[in-house]
Design a protein around this motif. Structure first.
Motif, mmCIF file in Angstrom:
data_model
loop_
_atom_site.group_PDB
_atom_site.id
_atom_site.type_symbol
_atom_site.label_atom_id
_atom_site.label_comp_id
_atom_site.label_asym_id
_atom_site.label_seq_id
_atom_site.Cartn_x
_atom_site.Cartn_y
_atom_site.Cartn_z
ATOM 1 N N LEU A 153 0.763 -1.229 -0.060
ATOM 2 C CA LEU A 153 -0.040 -0.027 0.046
ATOM 3 C C LEU A 153 0.832 1.320 -0.120
ATOM 4 N N MET A 154 2.092 0.937 0.552
ATOM 5 C CA MET A 154 2.734 2.288 0.871
ATOM 6 C C MET A 154 3.461 2.745 -0.669
ATOM 7 N N LEU A 155 3.669 1.560 -1.304
ATOM 8 C CA LEU A 155 4.608 1.918 -2.657
ATOM 9 C C LEU A 155 3.175 1.960 -3.779
ATOM 10 N N LYS A 156 1.981 2.021 -3.534
ATOM 11 C CA LYS A 156 1.096 2.221 -4.412
ATOM 12 C C LYS A 156 1.040 3.460 -5.021
ATOM 13 N N GLU A 157 0.632 3.731 -6.239
ATOM 14 C CA GLU A 157 0.498 5.124 -6.672
ATOM 15 C C GLU A 157 -0.553 5.882 -5.774
ATOM 16 N N ASP A 158 -0.090 7.178 -5.747
ATOM 17 C CA ASP A 158 -0.926 8.009 -4.729
ATOM 18 C C ASP A 158 -1.754 8.940 -5.614
ATOM 19 N N ILE A 159 -2.909 8.650 -5.883
ATOM 20 C CA ILE A 159 -3.816 9.457 -6.852
ATOM 21 C C ILE A 159 -4.720 10.591 -6.116
ATOM 22 N N SER A 182 -6.282 6.157 -2.478
ATOM 23 C CA SER A 182 -5.383 4.883 -3.122
ATOM 24 C C SER A 182 -4.408 4.769 -2.259
#
Lengths: 122, 361, 761
Positions: free
Chosen positions: B66-72, B253
């Protein structure tokens, strides 16, 4: 003693600062490696796979406001009751009577609200 | 500020905050695993098994991912509010723990001299809590209702219809149950006569019985309202998956989304902790005044506390696995027209009883 | 397969490799799926999530319906052109890193739907990481795909990667993907149908008496009464048929059309099927419509249920129903060109779809708001990709807060051209297509279809085959109801019931698998019987199932029947009166919940149903709760039927001994020329039914499933019309939900058991 009452809040501010820094720092560190591709569709709101045709922020049902106002009224009442409850044992009978009067007014208002249908959602 | 004050109010709390923060993050992470595992067992399946032995590393994997998921951040959103909302939800969820007593004031730190500086540090006793506010309970109530603001702001700032509906539901739900919640603990306050959580537990020790036995109605009301305030089943309307897709956090996200999650699980722990502190004797062992059961005292207080909290967390999961959720208007009706009258009646009855029994003493 | 090319500019040192392996470990262990479920594959995906397979073991059970929170887009089922823009939008909205799993033949390549409205593989639009073969793939295959994807992620050495330039686009589809030739003109068929017969019988005689001027021709074939009338006065005829107690055709079963090309002066036939519940008569009414003015009066003001059926006839044939309030395309997308079921329409001619259009409700709401001088109500799209909309229905609502003021529903997101496909495949080849109509209980579709061809031949199948069909169909009914109840309760928030419902379902799958090798789409039925005899341990297996299923059902009952919250959520929701339900054309449990005990198994029994002892549960109010009760009771009644059937299971052949229909025994094929030639002919040409038209019907899990079959004596059906029960139920949906809350919509939809495959064909 009065000093220590205020001092007792210092840990809370420390905690608050840490709790604030935690997401900020993590977000910043993660920014260095997380992918970011963007795109018009990605930045548009989700509506079940259809392009939304209008802005989401439109009028809300009036009931939300009614409930909010009622909440403010009743919540303030409970706040009044807190100090009363703490010294209730000292107040004894006088406290009981006082509270009954106070709650009595509250209950009258409450019954009136229900009779008016302010709480009927349909 | 002298050294003693520094140690008392900054150094020791800092250490405790560090420990608590780490522990809490871990507990929350593993609460998600616990939830998945327990619900899986209730549904005759295994739950996570592959990430680590028996899925034990699952929360870690989820966290990193989750930390490395794209931040939208949606282009039509109110960007500042959108980015701040999860943080606003998270901070209160954490700092509430500052006043919750996990154990008694029983940690002894012997006095010592810091070598080289020739400074004498006095002997002191501290407790399993970060700070003991004299208005602890009020603080908990006040701070924990800030969290809901984050949810409302997040849903509103997304500028998307489902999150907005979720936010409105959340707002209405919060205000409807907050009042009954406030009334439900009034009985405890009357009996304990203090707002300090440490003192409330001590009062239960002195009373010889956990308050749940004196205030059963109050406890049930408190827990129902607590479940509703934390947006959990059967009151999980703000994020009702089958109705609002993902509710107020549909547009979030990655890490920001996980902050909402952290806050929700932290809030569950808060409600369970408060139920334990106010009604189930906090860190006290069962039957704290019966000497024959003294061997129970060998288990440290904070373990009793943790055990009791776990029971309530289990209830949370149990509810989720078994019950359908209420509809919006039904939820409001229960809050205003069922719980509130009962709560007020409970206050009056308790007041009369306290006076009657207390007067005859 | 895609080959992942390592990016050269990224230095591979110790730190990055360690970090990337940690990150990849996390990413692969936490693949949260977005289930883009549309069709049969979605049911197998549900099985993958259920207890027997438990996708949760891989950390992938956290199903997120918000694209921004999910990692892997699982495309489960057929994607058609109408769904294309939706799929693109969902993929585009997913946060990086994202992966795509394409489940099943349809998502991968269009499957056997090489048709005018079906995308020939989702990689026309989105990039795919793992393809799962199968139709539908088994849960094991889904788990395998997840593992394969995990391996791919593990092998990816880049630390922070923008994935390949993965642009999505809507591609102009290839024209004419199909290989089948068009049928020759139906000369003999037209002559047969135009032939006027002297027909006896109460309806026919009453009709002749009442409308001597209107009758063009009349004929009875295999017990079906069929009357052709002039189109000019059709409205009056229809009205009399409905309201006159002599006819009393209160229920309009179906409206459709048939294209006879230039063989006839009037090119099209509009065909009405109707049913009288009071005197148990059925009637087929036809009216010829010429090609230069393909129009006829609408029947919407007579039966509400004619609404969508007429729209479908318009969509498929271009027949205009004069006076229809809302004559739009219904199954194909709004940009579609042509009318696909016309005989001169190439089966594979696709039209690109680039956008999802607003429904009339937007305009209505705007006008209303303007006339009242109030603010425009919120317009909200519920679906097509909404967890409660089963992935394929779209409801556009005008809402005031949570309250629904007005709504319109749109379907067609799973329209995969079943009827056109039947016209381009031989009679045997149609069977797998029927499986995918109501894929929850595919056995029953096959049975009903086979019944229609058998009716065309005028043959009866052997008793053993009948009993096998009955037993397996009743099991299918149980399985169907369990999924319906389970998903309905999940939509209400009661999670566990889904898992409790899927366990017996899984055991029913095992039984079906032992008979034919298929789990979900069984293709076990053959025209004239079943594909092969039941296995030796069939009876023991069934007996065991009869014991194991009731406890599961009781579990669900215990949790819900008297549950306060469930009752609060379901009682009185979308209650519908019996009259309305009949007018809309409701059948099955939804109609029985209103108190109408119409069940084909009792009313028009075949296959010894008249000898089985069973009850028809009926409700009172026709609300969500009653539907739940009816379904649960029907499960118990089905078990009763199975028990009697298995005790009386006759010995004998499982296939009809008729050389026009069934293959000769292998021994004969190898030893004598007659059987060899017979075998050759049947394999080459398939079966050739006589010329004619029949309507066969059966009580499927959702209600009356009907097949209207027109044969011109060739090896392919000339016209095969499927009357899906939920098509008629769902058209009432947007009327039923007006004035309700968002949450009620979810509860109501689940209780109606709308299966997209059957709804949209």
């Amino acid at each position: 003693m009065g000093n220590s009452v205020l001092l007792a809040y210092i840990p809370i501010f420390i905690f608050m600062a840490i709790a604030f820094l935690f997401p900020i720092v993590t977000l910043f560190v993660a920014k260095l490696i997380r992918p970011n591709s963007g795109g018009e569709a990605k930045l548009s709101p989700y509506e079940c796979g259809v392009d939304p045709d209008s802005d989401a922020r439109q009028r809300y049902a009036i009931r939300y406001y009614v409930v909010a106002i009622l909440f403010v009224i009743f919540d303030v009442e409970t706040v009044f009751l807190f100090p009363w409850a703490i010294i209730y044992k000292q107040l004894a009978f006088f406290g009981l009577m006082e509270m009954l009067v106070f709650l009595g007014i509250l209950i009258v208002g409450y019954v009136w609200i229900i009779k008016k249908g302010a709480l009927d959602w349909a | 500020m002298n050294l003693d004050s520094f140690i008392d109010w900054i150094l020791l709390p800092l250490i405790k905050i560090g420990i608590l923060f780490g522990l809490l993050s871990l507990v929350i992470a593993y609460l998600t695993l616990l939830e998945r595992k327990i619900i899986a067992f209730m549904q005759v399946r295994l739950g996570p098994m592959r990430v680590g032995p028996h899925g034990l590393l699952q929360p870690i994997a989820d966290g990193i991912k989750l930390m490395l998921k794209e931040d939208i951040v949606p282009s039509r959103a109110d960007k500042i509010v959108f980015t701040l909302a999860p943080v606003i939800t998270l901070i209160p969820a954490f700092i509430v723990f500052a006043v919750i007593p996990f154990g008694p004031r029983s940690i002894h730190i012997p006095g010592f001299t810091i070598p080289g500086l020739n400074v004498q540090v006095a002997e002191r006793t501290t407790g399993f809590f970060i700070t003991d506010l004299n208005i602890g309970l009020l603080y908990v109530l006040a701070v924990s209702s800030i969290g809901i603001l984050g949810i409302i702001l997040g849903g509103w700032a997304s500028n998307s219809k489902y999150p907005l509906l979720g936010a409105l539901r959340s707002a209405a739900q919060m205000v409807s149950y907050e009042v009954a919640l406030g009334f439900s603990i009034m009985g405890v306050l009357m009996m304990a006569g203090t707002l300090s959580l440490v003192e409330i537990v001590n009062a239960q020790k002195n009373a010889g019985a956990w308050y749940v036995f004196l205030q059963p109605v109050g406890f049930i009301l408190f827990f129902i309202c607590g479940v509703a305030e934390t947006n959990r089943a059967p009151f999980d309307l703000p994020e009702a998956e089958s109705e609002l897709v993902a509710g107020f956090h549909t547009e979030y996200s990655g890490f920001r989304f996980s902050l909402f999650f952290l806050a929700e699980y932290a809030a569950m722990i808060v409600v369970s902790s408060m139920a334990v502190t106010l009604f189930w004797g906090g860190w006290l062992r069962p039957f704290p005044n019966i000497a024959a059961l003294g061997f129970l005292g060998l288990v440290p207080g904070f373990l009793w506390f943790a055990l009791k909290v776990l029971v309530f967390l289990y209830f949370y999961l149990w509810f989720r696995a078994s019950w359908p959720r209420y509809r919006y208007d039904q939820l409001m009706k229960i809050g205003w027209q069922v719980l509130m009258p009962i709560a007020i009646a409970n206050v009056i009855v308790t007041a009369v009883l306290v006076l009657w029994l207390g007067g005859s003493r | 397969m895609k080959v992942i090319e390592p990016e050269t500019q990224e230095r591979e040192n110790f730190f990055t490799t360690t970090a990337s392996s940690l990150i990849n470990w996390a990413r692969k262990g936490s693949l949260w799926p977005y289930p883009f479920g549309t069709a049969c594959c979605a049911i197998e995906f549900m099985a993958t999530v259920s207890s027997h397979y438990d996708l949760a073991r891989f950390g992938s059970e956290v199903v997120r319906f918000a694209p921004k929170q999910s990692d892997v887009l699982m495309v489960l089922g057929t994607i058609n052109d109408k769904m294309g823009p939706v799929l693109k939008q969902i993929y585009d909205q997913m946060a990086e890193p994202r992966w795509v799993i394409s489940m099943g033949a349809c998502a991968t390549c269009g499957g056997f739907y090489r048709a005018y409205h079906v995308m020939q593989g989702i990689d026309e639009i989105v990039p795919v990481d793992v393809y799962i073969p199968g139709c539908p793939p088994t849960p094991e295959a889904v788990l395998d795909a997840v593992i394969k994807l995990q391996q791919q992620i593990e092998a990816d050495t880049r630390l922070s990667y923008e994935r390949h330039p993965r642009q999505t686009k809507l591609k102009t589809p290839e024209v004419n993907a199909t290989v089948h030739a068009l049928e020759p003109p139906p000369r003999a068929l037209v002559r047969f149908l135009d032939d006027n017969q002297e027909v006896k019988g109460p309806i026919a005689e009453a009709f002749k008496r009442r409308f001597p001027e209107e009758v063009v021709s009349m004929r009875e074939f295999r017990g079906d009464l069929s009357i052709t009338v002039k189109r000019e006065n059709i409205k009056q005829v229809l009205r009399t048929l409905k309201n006159d107690p002599e006819f009393d055709f209160k229920m309009l079963l179906d409206v459709t059309a048939v294209d006879y090309l230039s063989e006839r002066q009037s090119r099209y036939d509009v065909v009405y099927h109707m049913l009288s519940l009071s005197n148990k008569h059925r009637l087929r009414l036809k009216a010829a419509v010429p090609a230069d003015d393909p129009s006829i009066d609408t029947a919407v003001d007579i039966w509400k249920g004619a609404d969508w059926a007429e729209r479908e006839a318009f969509d498929m044939y271009g027949i205009r129903f004069k006076g229809h309030p809302d004559l739009r395309r219904i199954l194909t997308h709004s940009q579609f060109e042509g009318h696909p079921l016309r005989k001169d329409f190439p089966p594979g001619q696709r039209t690109m779809c680039t956008e999802t259009t607003d429904l009339p409700v937007v305009e209505r709401a705007r006008k209303y708001a303007e006339s009242m001088g109030i603010a425009h109500p919120t317009i909200l799209n519920v679906g097509p990709q909404h967890p409660a909309m089963h992935g394929t229905f779209r409801l556009q609502v005008a809402a005031d807060g949570e309250k629904i003021l007005d709504a319109d529903s749109e379907i067609g997101y799973l329209h995969r051209c079943f009827e056109k496909m039947s016209e381009t495949h031989t009679y045997w080849q149609v069977i797998p297509f029927t499986d995918r109509l109501n894929y929850m209980s595919s056995m029953m579709n096959g049975v009903t279809y086979a019944m229609s061809v058998e009716k065309m031949f005028g043959v009866d199948i052997p008793k053993r085959a009948q009993y096998i069909r009955v037993i397996l169909s009743e099991f299918s009914r149980i399985a169907d109801h369990l999924v319906c109840v389970g998903t309905n309760l999940v939509d209400l928030g009661a999670l566990s019931n889904f898992w409790y419902g899927f366990r017996p379902r899984e055991e029913i799958y095992d039984l079906l698998e032992s008979c034919c090798g298929g789990r979900l789409t069984v293709s076990y039925v053959r025209i004239g019987g079943v594909a092969q005899d039941i296995p030796a341990d069939f009876v023991q297996r069934v007996r065991k199932l009869l014991e194991t299923i009731p406890p599961y059902v009781d579990d669900i009952e215990k949790m819900n029947r008297h549950n306060k919250i469930f009752k609060l959520r379901s009682e009185g929701i979308t209650a519908i009166s019996a009259e309305d339900a009949i007018d809309w054309g409701f059948t099955g449990p939804t109609l029985r919940a209103c108190g109408v005990p119409y069940d084909i198994r009792k009313w028009f029994p075949n296959y010894d149903y008249d000898q089985f002892e069973f009850d028809i549960p009926v409700g009172e109010r026709g609300d969500v709760y009653d539907r739940y009760l009816v379904r649960m009771e029907e499960i118990r009644q089905s078990l009763r039927i199975i028990k009697q059937a298995i005790e009386n299971l006759p010995e004998g052949p499982f296939q009809i001994d008729d050389r026009r229909i069934s293959l000769p025994p292998k021994k004969g094929v190898y030893s004598n020329i007659e059987d060899l030639m017979n075998h050759f002919e049947l394999i080459q040409d398939g079966i050739l039914p006589p010329i004619g038209e029949v309507y066969s019907y059966w009580e499927a899990a959702n209600g009356e499933l009907g097949f209207y079959l027109v044969s011109n004596g060739a090896k392919r059906p000339y016209r095969l019309r499927c009357r899906g029960a939920c098509f008629y139920i769902f058209q009432a949906f947007n009327h039923m939900v007006k004035g309700l809350y968002m949450s009620d919509v979810v509860a109501a939809l689940g209780s109606l058991n709308i299966v997209a495959g059957e709804l949209e064909k």
